[in-house]
Design an enzyme around this catalytic site. Sequence first.
Site: not given
Length: 324
Positions: A206, A215-216
């Site tokens: 992201d 990111n996640k």
Amino acid sequence: MSRRDKQSREVIDAAINQIASDNTSGAAEILRRAGTVFTLLNTRSSGQVTDNSDLAQQAVIQTCIALALAQPDMSALLRLANAALSAARIGTGARESLEAAQDAALNFIGNAERGARDAALHAAALIRDGAAVLTHSRSSTVLAAFLEAKRRGRDFSVVATESRPMLEGRVLAKAIASQDIRVTLIADAGASLAMEHVDLVMVGADKLTPVSLVNKIGTRMIALAARERHLPVYALCDTMKFIREDYFGPGFRDLGDANELWTAAPRGVAVVNRCFEPTPLALFTGIITEDGALSIKEVARRAEQAAIDKELVNALGVPSDGIK
């Protein structure tokens, strides 16, 4: 502001609020919805806004700020807002400014989509016959890479994490299985053990700064587990997600809903639901972009060049020391 303008603003704000509350969609989906916001701004603005250049500029920057704050961990959204604001400034009138903002936003989204598609094409070449690939969360670019590898006749399998708490890994697994690609769904905590049976790791991103990839949550754990077993770890990311620095500090990041982890947790239990985390670039073998595989050094160099307009940063309330 007229009643009609007020109603239009409410529609725009509602669209932005939907983006802010979405913690399962990837950057590609979020960007497309952000483009709709600028289209709404252009087509629904009327009266005082379209007759007054200053009000039009204010409407654009208000929209840019709200979008950037809606998903502070998605750098592409901030860069889109930056592009729209820069274009609106050179408009010769109110209507021209609104149209310029919309055109710049849609052009940015088009470039990002092409970049993601090309990154997926490059990544597909890394998937060999017989390979087992582990992925985390749900990246549309990673999914596109899997589908392209399948189209090229590769016989491979995928290990997908559940990606708690929203379980978007299940959605990804279903999409993969529908294309006759073998897929196994595992708990996030089982990723380290699964490394015994995989050949490489592919994740989305992201945000990419000169030092880390956002990111996640869980991405860092997976990257560390892969490094322990000397497995390659790749992130798939178009360069529209590169950014000079993390302009939003931790204080700007909203926590996810605590109920996603534990509905009605008992009194005395603090529930912390982080959706994203930074992972050091040093843990990645390479970053796959529209320009192919980039070294970590090259990623850092390019990210350094992706600065955000100082006026927008100041409007966001982020300290601007050293920002160009």
